[in-house]
Design a protein around this motif. Structure first.
Motif, PDB file in Angstrom:
ATOM      1  N   ARG A 579      46.893  54.296  29.840  1.00 58.05           N
ATOM      2  CA  ARG A 579      46.684  52.863  30.118  1.00 58.05           C
ATOM      3  C   ARG A 579      47.519  51.984  29.193  1.00 58.05           C
ATOM      4  NH1 ARG A 579      41.609  54.986  31.887  1.00 58.05           N
ATOM      5  NH2 ARG A 579      40.819  55.131  29.765  1.00 58.05           N
ATOM      6  N   ASP A 580      47.718  52.440  27.953  1.00 58.46           N
ATOM      7  CA  ASP A 580      48.594  51.671  27.057  1.00 58.46           C
ATOM      8  C   ASP A 580      50.012  51.605  27.619  1.00 58.46           C
ATOM      9  OD1 ASP A 580      46.631  51.024  25.278  1.00 58.46           O
ATOM     10  OD2 ASP A 580      47.010  52.721  23.930  1.00 58.46           O
ATOM     11  N   LEU A 581      50.457  52.699  28.228  1.00 61.14           N
ATOM     12  CA  LEU A 581      51.809  52.702  28.823  1.00 61.14           C
ATOM     13  C   LEU A 581      51.850  51.803  30.059  1.00 61.14           C
ATOM     14  CD1 LEU A 581      52.856  56.458  28.590  1.00 61.14           C
ATOM     15  CD2 LEU A 581      53.509  54.576  27.070  1.00 61.14           C
ATOM     16  N   ILE A 582      50.811  51.891  30.876  1.00 64.48           N
ATOM     17  CA  ILE A 582      50.772  51.033  32.072  1.00 64.48           C
ATOM     18  C   ILE A 582      50.871  49.576  31.633  1.00 64.48           C
ATOM     19  CG2 ILE A 582      49.320  50.254  34.016  1.00 64.48           C
ATOM     20  CD1 ILE A 582      48.229  53.102  34.240  1.00 64.48           C
ATOM     21  N   GLU A 583      50.130  49.247  30.586  1.00 63.48           N
ATOM     22  CA  GLU A 583      50.138  47.867  30.075  1.00 63.48           C
ATOM     23  C   GLU A 583      51.561  47.425  29.713  1.00 63.48           C
ATOM     24  OE1 GLU A 583      47.239  47.114  27.066  1.00 63.48           O
ATOM     25  OE2 GLU A 583      48.327  45.395  26.249  1.00 63.48           O
ATOM     26  N   ARG A 584      52.351  48.356  29.181  1.00 60.00           N
ATOM     27  CA  ARG A 584      53.703  47.973  28.740  1.00 60.00           C
ATOM     28  C   ARG A 584      54.696  47.908  29.896  1.00 60.00           C
ATOM     29  NH1 ARG A 584      54.961  52.078  24.154  1.00 60.00           N
ATOM     30  NH2 ARG A 584      56.871  50.869  23.913  1.00 60.00           N
ATOM     31  N   VAL A 585      54.390  48.601  30.982  1.00 59.47           N
ATOM     32  CA  VAL A 585      55.377  48.700  32.067  1.00 59.47           C
ATOM     33  C   VAL A 585      55.038  47.798  33.265  1.00 59.47           C
ATOM     34  CG1 VAL A 585      56.402  50.307  33.744  1.00 59.47           C
ATOM     35  CG2 VAL A 585      56.017  51.045  31.391  1.00 59.47           C
ATOM     36  N   ILE A 586      53.753  47.684  33.580  1.00 53.89           N
ATOM     37  CA  ILE A 586      53.370  47.007  34.827  1.00 53.89           C
ATOM     38  C   ILE A 586      52.801  45.619  34.500  1.00 53.89           C
ATOM     39  CG2 ILE A 586      52.024  47.217  36.961  1.00 53.89           C
ATOM     40  CD1 ILE A 586      53.900  49.590  36.623  1.00 53.89           C
ATOM     41  N   PRO A 587      53.356  44.562  35.082  1.00 59.45           N
ATOM     42  CA  PRO A 587      52.854  43.217  34.807  1.00 59.45           C
ATOM     43  C   PRO A 587      51.389  43.069  35.242  1.00 59.45           C
ATOM     44  CG  PRO A 587      54.914  43.138  36.081  1.00 59.45           C
ATOM     45  CD  PRO A 587      54.484  44.563  36.035  1.00 59.45           C
ATOM     46  N   GLY A 588      50.632  42.281  34.480  1.00 59.31           N
ATOM     47  CA  GLY A 588      49.245  41.986  34.859  1.00 59.31           C
ATOM     48  C   GLY A 588      48.220  42.861  34.157  1.00 59.31           C
ATOM     49  N   PHE A 589      48.678  43.844  33.376  1.00 53.78           N
ATOM     50  CA  PHE A 589      47.732  44.789  32.761  1.00 53.78           C
ATOM     51  C   PHE A 589      47.539  44.568  31.260  1.00 53.78           C
ATOM     52  CE2 PHE A 589      48.517  46.800  36.771  1.00 53.78           C
ATOM     53  CZ  PHE A 589      47.327  47.455  37.063  1.00 53.78           C
ATOM     54  N   GLN A 590      47.802  43.342  30.769  1.00 51.10           N
ATOM     55  CA  GLN A 590      47.631  43.107  29.332  1.00 51.10           C
ATOM     56  C   GLN A 590      46.183  43.396  28.917  1.00 51.10           C
ATOM     57  OE1 GLN A 590      48.782  41.072  31.539  1.00 51.10           O
ATOM     58  NE2 GLN A 590      47.714  39.111  31.583  1.00 51.10           N
ATOM     59  N   ASP A 591      46.048  43.955  27.731  1.00 50.50           N
ATOM     60  CA  ASP A 591      44.721  44.355  27.210  1.00 50.50           C
ATOM     61  C   ASP A 591      43.961  45.239  28.201  1.00 50.50           C
ATOM     62  OD1 ASP A 591      45.195  42.785  24.982  1.00 50.50           O
ATOM     63  OD2 ASP A 591      44.406  40.990  25.988  1.00 50.50           O
ATOM     64  N   PHE A 592      44.667  46.104  28.845  1.00 54.67           N
ATOM     65  CA  PHE A 592      44.099  46.942  29.906  1.00 54.67           C
ATOM     66  C   PHE A 592      42.838  47.655  29.429  1.00 54.67           C
ATOM     67  CE2 PHE A 592      45.512  50.405  33.209  1.00 54.67           C
ATOM     68  CZ  PHE A 592      44.389  50.122  33.958  1.00 54.67           C
ATOM     69  N   ASN A 593      42.958  48.378  28.310  1.00 60.23           N
ATOM     70  CA  ASN A 593      41.806  49.173  27.865  1.00 60.23           C
ATOM     71  C   ASN A 593      40.578  48.323  27.549  1.00 60.23           C
ATOM     72  OD1 ASN A 593      42.260  52.051  27.990  1.00 60.23           O
ATOM     73  ND2 ASN A 593      43.993  51.679  26.613  1.00 60.23           N
ATOM     74  N   GLN A 594      40.801  47.131  27.009  1.00 57.78           N
ATOM     75  CA  GLN A 594      39.647  46.263  26.721  1.00 57.78           C
ATOM     76  C   GLN A 594      39.071  45.708  28.013  1.00 57.78           C
ATOM     77  OE1 GLN A 594      42.350  46.642  24.966  1.00 57.78           O
ATOM     78  NE2 GLN A 594      42.533  45.175  23.305  1.00 57.78           N
ATOM     79  N   ARG A 595      39.951  45.264  28.899  1.00 57.38           N
ATOM     80  CA  ARG A 595      39.453  44.519  30.056  1.00 57.38           C
ATOM     81  C   ARG A 595      38.663  45.369  31.049  1.00 57.38           C
ATOM     82  NH1 ARG A 595      43.416  40.601  32.949  1.00 57.38           N
ATOM     83  NH2 ARG A 595      45.002  42.126  32.383  1.00 57.38           N
ATOM     84  N   ILE A 596      38.873  46.698  31.046  1.00 61.47           N
ATOM     85  CA  ILE A 596      38.071  47.490  31.984  1.00 61.47           C
ATOM     86  C   ILE A 596      36.665  47.739  31.447  1.00 61.47           C
ATOM     87  CG2 ILE A 596      39.876  48.607  33.324  1.00 61.47           C
ATOM     88  CD1 ILE A 596      39.581  50.985  31.401  1.00 61.47           C
ATOM     89  N   GLU A 597      36.411  47.326  30.198  1.00 67.23           N
ATOM     90  CA  GLU A 597      35.045  47.471  29.669  1.00 67.23           C
ATOM     91  C   GLU A 597      34.125  46.430  30.280  1.00 67.23           C
ATOM     92  OE1 GLU A 597      34.114  49.961  28.029  1.00 67.23           O
ATOM     93  OE2 GLU A 597      36.118  50.776  27.672  1.00 67.23           O
ATOM     94  N   GLY A 598      34.675  45.297  30.702  1.00 66.72           N
ATOM     95  CA  GLY A 598      33.846  44.216  31.236  1.00 66.72           C
ATOM     96  C   GLY A 598      33.222  44.604  32.569  1.00 66.72           C
ATOM     97  N   PRO A 599      32.071  44.017  32.909  1.00 66.25           N
ATOM     98  CA  PRO A 599      31.430  44.348  34.180  1.00 66.25           C
ATOM     99  C   PRO A 599      32.311  43.935  35.359  1.00 66.25           C
ATOM    100  CG  PRO A 599      30.331  42.488  33.118  1.00 66.25           C
ATOM    101  CD  PRO A 599      31.328  43.017  32.145  1.00 66.25           C
ATOM    102  N   GLY A 600      32.455  44.823  36.331  1.00 65.34           N
ATOM    103  CA  GLY A 600      33.211  44.480  37.533  1.00 65.34           C
ATOM    104  C   GLY A 600      34.717  44.571  37.371  1.00 65.34           C
ATOM    105  N   GLY A 601      35.208  44.837  36.157  1.00 63.44           N
ATOM    106  CA  GLY A 601      36.653  44.967  35.963  1.00 63.44           C
ATOM    107  C   GLY A 601      37.349  43.621  35.902  1.00 63.44           C
ATOM    108  N   PHE A 602      38.634  43.595  36.258  1.00 62.65           N
ATOM    109  CA  PHE A 602      39.381  42.339  36.163  1.00 62.65           C
ATOM    110  C   PHE A 602      40.280  42.141  37.374  1.00 62.65           C
ATOM    111  CE2 PHE A 602      42.028  45.524  34.081  1.00 62.65           C
ATOM    112  CZ  PHE A 602      43.315  45.238  34.514  1.00 62.65           C
ATOM    113  N   TYR A 603      40.655  40.878  37.580  1.00 67.57           N
ATOM    114  CA  TYR A 603      41.449  40.472  38.740  1.00 67.57           C
ATOM    115  C   TYR A 603      42.922  40.445  38.344  1.00 67.57           C
ATOM    116  CZ  TYR A 603      43.034  37.314  42.504  1.00 67.57           C
ATOM    117  OH  TYR A 603      43.691  36.747  43.574  1.00 67.57           O
ATOM    118  N   LEU A 604      43.745  41.127  39.142  1.00 68.18           N
ATOM    119  CA  LEU A 604      45.174  41.185  38.820  1.00 68.18           C
ATOM    120  C   LEU A 604      45.892  39.889  39.166  1.00 68.18           C
ATOM    121  CD1 LEU A 604      46.627  44.633  39.906  1.00 68.18           C
ATOM    122  CD2 LEU A 604      46.592  43.643  37.617  1.00 68.18           C
TER     123      LEU A 604
END
Ligand code: MGD
Ligand code: MGD
Ligand code: MO
Length: 769
Positions: A579-604
């Motif tokens: 996920r750290d690599l995805i964050e660096r390569v794919i736009p919209g995934f900043q703080d990926f590992n933190q943001r999936i902890e939230g309920p319901g996930g996050f909106y791209l």
């Protein structure tokens, strides 16, 4: 086999009963009840059933009958291991039904095909990885390998897979999307600059009207019925366009409503139902716009406007040319192709005009024709004329198929990689990825068939059964030097092995994925661009299956070497690293590992929703396309004087694509048989047939291959005259691999020209029964 007209609503006690039956069939009842309660919940797993999204409301159960089938099917205690393969030869297995193959249980250990004995034999994981590396590294050109992906693969698995294949040197990423929503991606990218839908689940609570084109939510996205019934209840107009009368698009009993369940009540899911001819949706929309344009021009004489002229001026280009084309399109063609009357179209136009906010949804009934891209562009035109895109409660909603097919694309499974992806890969990993476009499904199968491609690796899926021209595709696989299938269940693709062949058993969505750093979660993206985490619940301790990321890392390490370009083992040990690599390569995934902890996930997010049009001109495109000259190949009519029918191939209620859970199609009233053909009563009579007769169905197509299926039983059904329907994969033998959508290359699974004749094999079948 029996036919029993289904008179109830969709959902209700029938759905609960069927859920219970499938629970018992799994041999894992107690465990699976607790599994179902974790479906689509925070800290649970994402339902492998479909890609419909969820509102985040704790305390409700969030699975449907068909999601339950998918969960039960995966979480079975039955196993297919060395003993099984020792007992049955591959040729014998290839004669069994798709149902039989998958029903045997979960693939339990890595197996290698032995062509001498025609049996699969056990192989160690390391030997398997070495074998793949040997084959890949001995190719003359990396483009001789094909890396197929099916849409259940998680973001983590898919990202690792594309990184490996690109480092290896190819963009050959045929994927299930090529047979599914490819036309959507093409049409939306061209017109609004992003290949995804613009709505979120909340928009369905605000829409005044919802227009549904070519999809069967009662079977394929059952959780959508609740959304539709709720919209109907609060007074929204819900308008279905479907070639068949589908029960789920009529009435629904919500199993979560004690009142509806106990009172035997139900709620309509649609307010209006139109049945266009196959491939007629573009003409439908053209007709709507023609009516609305005339009204708009009338309004203009009074100094008023129907269309959103400010929006059009500020955000779009192409309107004038399009409206010219609309005026020039004759009513005769519109009515002929759509199969609807002018009154029907006026009624639908009234609703569209009367609604301030309209959502347009679609699925395979729209995407699997020759002119699908043009049809979707026409849907986009309609929305742009009214300035609907970007408003709350309005917008475009392609309803995706596989639960993570959208996510797989987002993280790089794309045979035509966008420039930004390649730039970022180069920046982050320090190698230059290949730029030239790779193979999609059709190109890949053609290349394998010609012998130009030599290695096939399948990350999930069942391409032999899912693709058209079953025999030719099976031949293409058997021609290959190596086929590798990473899979949970035995299927048709495994029993058509290449000269060398491996089955690599993997963990599924419902399983606990234990790695060096502890139990792992994966992430998926739904139809509404929501990314969320999924962690399985079934304890797999002591089993030999490996996770998809671990298998990909194993193949990559053997082929490229550790640390080329990443430390593969560390990726498999802890998916946070991926996920750290995805964050660096794919736009919209900043703080990926933190943001999936939230309920319901996050909106791209969605650029088009924000009126940021990522098209070359920076504006949304109103497209000008002529209606197709013909729904089926033009030369067809000239080939025969006999009546030509147009065939669609679709799903029954008891299947997940090529996975057949059972022999019933409850809402269509069919029990115990899949080799059937749905036909209009008048057509049956005019052809001199009776319901229940057995017929052969033959494709009209201009190469020298004869494509025919035998002994299919006629079922009388509410379907326009001239159109017929059958199930896939049984009818895939009829679809020519070369019959594909313009600009999308999607096989035309919903418009095949066929002849229907009394069966030549009837006596044989009659005695067999
Ligand atoms: N239970 C279950 N769920 C699934 C799947 C499954 O197999 N089983 N598959 C998943 C996948 S990968 C996908 S892509 C989706 C598929 O979801 P759908 O698109 O609903 O799948 P199909 O069964 O192909 O149904 C096509 C529908 O469109 C109608 N149709 C066909 N041709 C036309 C046409 O030309 N015009 C109009 N207006 N209607 C037409 C058919 O009558 C049918 O109702 O579902 C996903 N969810
Ligand atoms: N005629 C016709 N053909 C069609 C269609 C149609 O409407 N008509 N629809 C098309 C569409 S929309 C699609 S999406 C394609 C589907 O094409 P695919 O995605 O290739 O096919 P599936 O049947 O979904 O794949 C089922 C297999 O996936 C494996 N599997 C299941 N879960 C997992 C998992 O978690 N990991 C791994 N590695 N493997 C797993 C199992 O072994 C199972 O046998 O078919 C297309 N083909
Ligand atoms: Mo799909």
């Amino acid at each position: 086999m029996s036919i029993k007209q289904y008179t109830g609503s969709a959902g209700g006690w029938g759905a609960l009963k069927s859920t219970a039956q499938h629970l018992f069939k799994s041999n894992n009842v107690a465990k699976n009840i607790s599994n179902l309660l974790k479906t689509n919940q925070d800290h649970g797993f994402d339902c492998p059933g479909c890609a419909w999204g969820e509102k985040h409301e704790p305390g409700r159960f969030r699975f449907c009958e068909n999601g339950a089938k998918a969960v039960n099917w995966e979480a079975t205690s039955r196993r297919v291991g060395a003993d099984f393969f020792q007992q049955y030869s591959v040729s014998w297995l290839n004669k069994q039904s798709d149902y039989f193959l998958e029903y045997q249980g979960r693939l339990a250990e890595p197996m290698r095909y032995n062509a001498q004995t025609d049996h699969y034999e056990p192989v160690s994981w390391d030997e398997a990885f070495e074998l793949i590396a040997r084959h890949l590294n001995s190719l003359d050109d990396p483009n001789q390998a094909e890396f197929y992906t099916s849409g259940r693969a998680s973001n983590e698995a898919a990202f690792l897979y594309q990184l490996f294949a690109r480092r290896f040197g190819t963009n050959n990423f045929p994927d299930c999307s090529n047979m599914c929503h490819e036309a959507t991606g093409v049409a939306l990218s061209r017109t609004i600059g992003i290949g995804k839908g613009t709505v979120t689940i909340d928009d369905f609570e605000k829409a005044d009207a919802i227009f549904l084109f070519g999809q069967n939510p009662g079977t394929n996205h059952p959780r959508m019925l609740e959304t539709l019934a709720a919209a109907y209840k609060r007074g929204a107009r819900v308008v279905a366009f479907n070639n068949l009368k589908e029960r789920g698009l009529e009435r629904f009993t919500n199993p979560q409503s004690p009142f509806e369940m106990l009172s035997n009540g139900s709620t309509p899911t649609t307010s209006h139902y139109f049945m266009p001819k196959l491939g007629g949706d573009m003409a439908v929309v053209r007709g709507l716009v023609k009516i609305l344009l005339a009204r708009h021009e009338q309004a203009q004489t009074r100094g008023e406007s129907l269309f959103d002229l400010d929006f059009i001026a500020q955000h779009t280009e192409g309107m004038d040319a399009y409206l010219e084309m609309v005026k020039a399109t004759p009513w005769e063609t519109i009515l002929e192709q759509s199969g609807l009357t002018q009154n029907d179209l006026e009624a639908a136009a009234d609703i569209y005009q009367g609604a301030k906010r309209v959502i347009v949804t679609w699925a395979m009934g729209v995407t699997q024709h020759k002119h699908s891209v043009a049809t979707i562009q026409e849907l986009v035109n309609l929305q742009l004329l009214f300035g609907h895109l970007g408003e709350n409660g309005a917008g475009l909603c392609p309803v995706r198929g596989h639960s993570n097919v959208q996510g797989d694309r987002t993280v790089g499974i794309n045979e035509k990689p966008p420039a930004l992806l390649l730039e970022n890969i180069e920046k982050v990993f320090g190698f230059v990825p290949p730029k030239e476009h790779g193979h999609n499904v059709v190109n890949a199968l053609q290349a394998l068939h010609r012998g130009d491609s030599k290695v096939f690796i399948g990350l999930g899926g069942n391409l032999v059964a899912a693709a058209p021209d079953t025999d030719r595709v099976a031949e293409a696989m058997r021609n290959s030097n190596l086929t590798v299938n990473i899979a949970t269940k035995l299927n048709r693709s495994h029993v058509n092995p290449g000269k060398d062949s491996l089955i690599l058993p993997c963990l599924g969505r419902t399983d606990i994925d234990m790695q060096a750093a502890g139990p792992q979660k994966v992430t998926v993206e739904d139809s509404f661009s929501m990314v969320h985490a999924s962690s399985g619940r079934v304890d797999m301790a002591g089993e030999q299956m490996r996770s998809e990321p671990a298998i990909i890392a194993g193949i990559a390490k053997a082929t490229l070497g550790e640390n080329n370009p990443v430390n593969w083992q560390s990726m498999a040990d802890n998916y946070d690293n991926i996920r750290d690599l995805i964050e660096r390569v794919i736009p919209g995934f900043q703080d990926f590992n933190q943001r999936i902890e939230g309920p319901g996930g996050f909106y791209l997010g969605n650029s088009a929703r924000d009126h940021n049009w990522k098209t070359p001109s920076g504006k949304a495109q109103i497209s000008t396309n002529a209606l197709p000259q013909s729904i089926v190949p033009l030369n067809t009519a000239a080939m025969t004087k006999k009546p030509v029918f147009v065939l669609q191939t679709m799903r029954s209620h008891d299947q997940y694509n090529t996975t057949v859970y059972g022999m019933n199609d409850r809402y269509r009233g069919v029990y115990g048989e899949r080799n059937i053909i749905f036909m209009n009563e008048k057509d049956i009579e005019q052809q001199g047939f009776k319901a229940g007769d057995l017929v052969d169905v033959q494709t009209l197509w201009t190469d020298n291959t004869k494509r025919e299926i035998f002994g299919f039983k006629i079922v009388a059904y509410n379907i326009p005259q001239g159109n017929v329907a059958a199930y896939f994969p049984e009818a895939n033998a009829l679809i020519p691999l070369d019959s594909k959508g313009d600009f999308s290359d999607t096989p035309t699974s919903k418009s095949i020209a066929v002849l229907i004749t009394p069966t030549k094999v009837a006596p044989l079948l009659a005695t067999a029964q």
